[in-house]
Scaffold this motif. Structure first.
Motif, mmCIF file in Angstrom:
data_model
loop_
_atom_site.group_PDB
_atom_site.id
_atom_site.type_symbol
_atom_site.label_atom_id
_atom_site.label_comp_id
_atom_site.label_asym_id
_atom_site.label_seq_id
_atom_site.Cartn_x
_atom_site.Cartn_y
_atom_site.Cartn_z
ATOM 1 N N GLU A 137 0.720 -1.213 0.157
ATOM 2 C CA GLU A 137 0.137 0.097 0.122
ATOM 3 C C GLU A 137 0.842 1.396 0.245
ATOM 4 O OE1 GLU A 137 -3.206 0.023 3.009
ATOM 5 O OE2 GLU A 137 -3.036 -1.962 2.746
ATOM 6 N N GLU A 155 1.835 2.160 3.535
ATOM 7 C CA GLU A 155 1.027 2.319 4.598
ATOM 8 C C GLU A 155 1.078 0.989 5.443
ATOM 9 O OE1 GLU A 155 -2.381 4.964 4.029
ATOM 10 O OE2 GLU A 155 -2.354 3.547 2.247
ATOM 11 N N SER A 156 0.881 -0.244 4.755
ATOM 12 C CA SER A 156 0.924 -1.159 5.649
ATOM 13 C C SER A 156 1.800 -2.046 5.806
ATOM 14 C CB SER A 156 0.058 -2.575 4.431
ATOM 15 O OG SER A 156 -0.239 -3.556 5.223
ATOM 16 N N ASN A 158 4.478 0.059 6.823
ATOM 17 C CA ASN A 158 5.052 1.192 7.834
ATOM 18 C C ASN A 158 6.372 1.525 7.538
ATOM 19 O OD1 ASN A 158 2.642 0.659 9.206
ATOM 20 N ND2 ASN A 158 3.270 -1.193 10.247
ATOM 21 N N MET A 159 6.793 1.931 6.521
ATOM 22 C CA MET A 159 8.101 2.537 6.097
ATOM 23 C C MET A 159 8.043 3.635 5.323
ATOM 24 S SD MET A 159 10.076 -0.898 5.002
ATOM 25 C CE MET A 159 10.500 -2.347 6.419
ATOM 26 N N VAL A 176 8.511 3.381 10.408
ATOM 27 C CA VAL A 176 7.956 4.442 11.452
ATOM 28 C C VAL A 176 6.546 4.010 11.806
ATOM 29 C CG1 VAL A 176 8.940 6.461 9.925
ATOM 30 C CG2 VAL A 176 6.830 5.106 9.144
ATOM 31 N N GLY A 177 6.023 4.884 12.528
ATOM 32 C CA GLY A 177 4.628 4.504 12.996
ATOM 33 C C GLY A 177 3.596 3.949 12.069
ATOM 34 N N ALA A 178 2.309 3.360 12.601
ATOM 35 C CA ALA A 178 1.476 2.727 11.584
ATOM 36 C C ALA A 178 0.933 3.875 10.624
ATOM 37 C CB ALA A 178 0.358 2.011 12.664
ATOM 38 N N ARG A 179 0.865 3.017 9.473
ATOM 39 C CA ARG A 179 0.130 3.842 8.344
ATOM 40 C C ARG A 179 0.820 5.139 7.896
ATOM 41 N NH1 ARG A 179 -3.591 2.224 5.240
ATOM 42 N NH2 ARG A 179 -3.391 -0.031 5.891
ATOM 43 N N ILE A 198 -2.181 6.182 11.650
ATOM 44 C CA ILE A 198 -2.989 5.195 12.880
ATOM 45 C C ILE A 198 -2.314 5.402 14.100
ATOM 46 C CG2 ILE A 198 -3.387 2.915 13.731
ATOM 47 C CD1 ILE A 198 -5.243 3.389 11.550
ATOM 48 N N SER A 199 -0.902 5.688 14.072
ATOM 49 C CA SER A 199 -0.104 5.933 15.469
ATOM 50 C C SER A 199 -0.285 7.619 15.630
ATOM 51 C CB SER A 199 1.127 5.532 15.348
ATOM 52 O OG SER A 199 2.047 6.505 14.271
ATOM 53 N N LYS A 217 3.811 12.414 19.158
ATOM 54 C CA LYS A 217 2.499 11.824 19.046
ATOM 55 C C LYS A 217 1.431 12.921 19.326
ATOM 56 C CE LYS A 217 -0.320 8.215 20.626
ATOM 57 N NZ LYS A 217 -0.552 7.279 19.627
ATOM 58 N N LYS A 224 -5.735 11.719 13.208
ATOM 59 C CA LYS A 224 -5.243 10.982 12.133
ATOM 60 C C LYS A 224 -4.394 11.667 11.187
ATOM 61 C CE LYS A 224 -7.512 7.557 14.396
ATOM 62 N NZ LYS A 224 -6.802 6.776 15.072
ATOM 63 N N ARG A 243 -9.669 12.914 11.266
ATOM 64 C CA ARG A 243 -10.854 12.949 11.742
ATOM 65 C C ARG A 243 -11.109 13.772 13.019
ATOM 66 N NH1 ARG A 243 -14.119 9.371 9.260
ATOM 67 N NH2 ARG A 243 -13.000 8.104 7.738
ATOM 68 N N GLN B 53 7.599 -7.147 3.732
ATOM 69 C CA GLN B 53 8.200 -6.192 4.276
ATOM 70 C C GLN B 53 9.360 -6.831 4.739
ATOM 71 O OE1 GLN B 53 6.699 -5.680 8.534
ATOM 72 N NE2 GLN B 53 6.784 -3.736 8.313
ATOM 73 N N ARG B 167 -6.939 -7.288 -2.339
ATOM 74 C CA ARG B 167 -5.793 -8.166 -2.398
ATOM 75 C C ARG B 167 -5.854 -9.504 -2.092
ATOM 76 N NH1 ARG B 167 -2.991 -4.224 0.952
ATOM 77 N NH2 ARG B 167 -2.773 -5.426 2.695
ATOM 78 N N LYS B 188 -0.232 -10.589 10.673
ATOM 79 C CA LYS B 188 0.293 -9.177 10.442
ATOM 80 C C LYS B 188 0.794 -8.558 11.626
ATOM 81 C CE LYS B 188 0.609 -4.999 8.358
ATOM 82 N NZ LYS B 188 -0.015 -3.955 8.683
ATOM 83 N N ARG B 196 9.283 -4.178 14.188
ATOM 84 C CA ARG B 196 9.603 -2.992 15.189
ATOM 85 C C ARG B 196 10.658 -3.202 15.982
ATOM 86 N NH1 ARG B 196 6.941 0.807 13.615
ATOM 87 N NH2 ARG B 196 5.154 0.703 12.334
ATOM 88 N N SER B 214 0.520 -2.208 19.189
ATOM 89 C CA SER B 214 -0.213 -1.146 18.827
ATOM 90 C C SER B 214 -0.273 -1.401 17.413
ATOM 91 C CB SER B 214 0.372 -0.036 18.992
ATOM 92 O OG SER B 214 -0.222 1.326 18.300
ATOM 93 N N ASP B 216 -2.286 -2.040 13.324
ATOM 94 C CA ASP B 216 -3.156 -1.556 12.398
ATOM 95 C C ASP B 216 -3.515 -2.653 11.673
ATOM 96 O OD1 ASP B 216 -4.181 -0.284 10.248
ATOM 97 O OD2 ASP B 216 -2.365 0.391 9.445
ATOM 98 N N GLN B 218 -6.446 -2.596 9.865
ATOM 99 C CA GLN B 218 -7.366 -2.156 8.583
ATOM 100 C C GLN B 218 -8.652 -1.782 9.071
ATOM 101 O OE1 GLN B 218 -3.897 -2.871 5.481
ATOM 102 N NE2 GLN B 218 -5.696 -2.445 4.835
ATOM 103 N N GLY B 220 -9.044 0.767 11.566
ATOM 104 C CA GLY B 220 -9.197 2.344 11.788
ATOM 105 C C GLY B 220 -8.824 2.319 13.067
ATOM 106 N N LEU B 221 -8.549 1.363 13.919
ATOM 107 C CA LEU B 221 -8.094 1.372 15.421
ATOM 108 C C LEU B 221 -6.661 1.065 15.695
ATOM 109 C CD1 LEU B 221 -11.416 -0.069 17.140
ATOM 110 C CD2 LEU B 221 -10.433 2.309 17.049
ATOM 111 N N ASP B 222 -6.132 1.688 16.614
ATOM 112 C CA ASP B 222 -4.669 0.906 17.091
ATOM 113 C C ASP B 222 -5.230 -0.345 17.976
ATOM 114 O OD1 ASP B 222 -2.124 2.035 16.467
ATOM 115 O OD2 ASP B 222 -2.565 3.446 18.210
#
Lengths: 316, 269
Positions: A137, A155-156, A158-159, A176-179, A198-199, A217, A224, A243, B53, B167, B188, B196, B214, B216, B218, B220-222
């Motif tokens: 992504e 995004e998926s 995380n880089m 990096v942080g998520a997404r 996300i993060s 943060k 977001k 949001r 990844q 996908r 995942k 990490r 934490s 993701d 998909q 929307g939440l951590d």
């Protein structure tokens, strides 16, 4: 006087070469499949142009002659003449082109979200020049002002993938942080800032070592972060808060939040005028563009555009 | 982190990104369950993506399949974690046998498994009570009969769910359901943690998943785990025709981010 005339002639010639900038603001509307053209003086929508299914990324050629739009569902980049606002052509741009950035040399670097690839195109010919495997992504694309580095965020995975130009090799993969969604460079290319949706983080990356040197943060859990830009003297960052319905202003050095500017709902895209006086935000759910005065950091106007405005660029 | 630096150095040195350019850390998963089900396909999708990844970080992920009646064949030293997609007894048994490992439940909704608050069972799939609570919230909002809750829906598009659904469908020519999502998510969250935190030992991973995650997913939440071992998550509401009609926590009934309104929130309540 003679010198002045010569300078004027050269300036005029340069302006013609670079195409006179209209000052217009162009906005892609993801769900009404069109772009809104906003007059830079009146700040009113002067025209709406249909471009195809799911327009998202948007950019302008270095010579100011052409507008590029990623039409995601059609897998093409649409090219519009900035003077006549006519659609000139469309060219195939790989699977699901989302975001792109225009290189100072005129080529465009595109993230192909479905394919875990970034691709490089010559928009004049539509020819694909290179394809670079990145993480899942791929989303944000940013190019250093000197054109030597391209950052693609995945995004998926995380880089931040740092691609070296012209070799098109990956020289660093920075976790990096998520997404991670977007990135921007300082004018000297020494620092890059990147947002993670996300993060809820903004990260500062030293581009000589490719290391994250600071992380902030955002306290608001609803924030977001998506798009990020620097102000003209590079003292402040503007971050689209998604949001949280705010554009978040941070000091660029410590990345402390200075202020949250309330805008419309689900704010994603940001663009700043060349003189640095205004920032425009796309408020997706509200269907509006907010105009921020960067002197006061307040919204001075809200403009109704199409459905789910996504990207924004200024012809100035 | 050292691995990352070496990887980068190798990329610069060789001037290209090739899978064989760096020494790989091998990460192995044990999967217990049917290999023709949706959960297995989801796990396979997760492994594929983990390797996308891993190619940048020098990690290689492999899946090894076992049947529930042959857990003796699982050499605990080989695997970073176990994924179980059969029934409550198997989940419990795997948890007891492999105490140092995270045992990721991707198929069983059974509430008793959560109530036991086991130290190494992690439930990626929602509990029965979470689904029931979501349905009750929905009924408070609209008296639609027959709307049910699920951990996933193939038409969900928000938070890049659209991309994941696309996908999965491209790879398996069928829609992603909640078991496939849970299988994907189990891998995942592990590969994210490995990337990490450089966690390659099972106990370290288990501890991190329980306390530091934490994730993701998909949605929307951590995401993280409750002390019951249950993954906190958004649920999707599906009408009798199978169409996606909403999300839970149900907005207007509870706060939209109050995911602990769904199911047993803590072992100590």
């Amino acid at each position: 006087m003679k010198h002045l005339i010569i300078v004027s002639v050269i300036l005029l010639a340069a302006m013609q070469l670079a195409h006179a900038a209209s000052g217009r603001i162009f906005v892609t509307n993801e769900r009404s499949n069109d772009i809104s053209v906003i007059n830079g003086s009146s700040l009113e929508v002067e025209r709406t142009i249909e471009v195809g299914d799911r327009p998202r990324g948007i950019g302008i050629s270095p010579d100011g002659a052409e507008l590029y739009i990623a039409v995601s569902e059609e897998n093409v980049i649409a090219v519009i003449d900035l003077e006549t606002l006519e659609l000139l052509r469309k060219f195939q741009a790989g699977s699901d082109p989302e975001t792109f950035a225009v290189h100072p040399n005129g080529n465009i670097y595109i993230s192909n979200e479905d394919d875990a690839k970034a691709s490089v195109y010559n928009p004049k010919t539509g020819e694909q020049l290179a394809e670079i495997e990145v993480g899942l992504e791929p989303e944000g694309v940013a190019i250093s002002p000197d054109g030597k580095h391209v950052i693609v965020t995945s995004e998926s995975t995380n880089m931040l993938h740092v691609i070296q130009v012209p070799e098109h090799t990956i020289v660093a993969n920075i976790l990096v942080g998520a997404r991670p969604r977007a990135a921007t460079f300082t004018n000297d290319g020494a620092i890059a800032y990147s947002t993670s949706e996300i993060s809820g983080e903004v990260k500062k990356v030293d581009m000589s070592t490719f290391e994250v040197v600071a992380v902030r943060k955002i306290a608001d859990e609803k924030a977001k972060p998506k798009d990020v830009i620097l102000n003209k003297d590079e003292t402040k960052l503007y971050v689209a808060g998604g949001r949280s319905n705010q554009v978040i202003v941070m000091d660029a050095d410590q990345m402390e939040v200075i202020k949250g500017i309330p805008v419309g709902k689900r704010v994603w895209g940001l663009a700043m005028t060349k003189d640095g006086s205004k920032v425009f935000s796309t408020d997706g759910v509200s269907g509006t563009v907010s105009v921020i005065d960067t002197g006061k950091d307040e919204v001075i106007k809200t403009i109704e555009v199409g459905k789910f405005p996504w990207g924004v660029v200024i012809d100035d | 982190m050292n691995t990352l630096k070496i990887t980068i150095a190798a990329f610069i040195f060789l001037g290209c990104v090739t899978a064989g350019a760096v020494e790989k850390t091998e990460i192995n998963f044990a999967f217990i369950g049917a290999t023709d089900g949706n959960a297995y396909d989801g796990v396979a999708q997760g492994i594929h993506e983990a390797n996308l990844q891993g190619r940048f970080l020098g990690q290689n992920y492999t899946l090894h399949e076992f049947s529930a009646d042959n857990m003796d064949a699982i050499d605990p030293g080989v695997f970073i974690a176990l994924i179980v997609a059969t029934n409550a007894d198997d989940v419990r048994q795997a948890g007891n046998r492999f105490k140092d490992h995270a045992v990721l439940n991707v198929a069983v909704h059974d509430d008793a498994l959560r109530n036991e608050c086991s130290s190494n069972l992690l439930h990626v799939i929602p509990s029965g009570r979470m689904l029931a609570d979501a349905e009750a919230q929905w009924l408070q909002k609209s008296p639609d009969a027959g709307v049910t809750a699920s951990g996933w829906h193939p038409d969900f598009v928000k938070f890049a769910a659209r991309d994941l659904n696309k996908r999965f469908k491209k790879r398996f020519s069928r829609p992603m359901d909640q078991y496939a999502w849970a299988g994907w998510a189990a891998v995942k969250m592990t590969s994210d943690s490995v990337a990490r935190k450089d966690l390659t030992d099972p106990a370290g991973l288990l501890q991190y998943l329980k306390t530091g995650l934490s994730f993701d997913g998909q949605k929307g939440l951590d995401m993280d785990f409750r002390d019951t071992g249950q993954l906190r998550q958004l649920l999707l509401m599906v009408d009798p025709a199978g169409d996606l009609v909403g999300e839970a926590p149900v907005r207007g009934v509870v706060a939209p981010d109050d995911v602990d309104s769904l199911g047993l929130a803590s072992c100590y309540n």
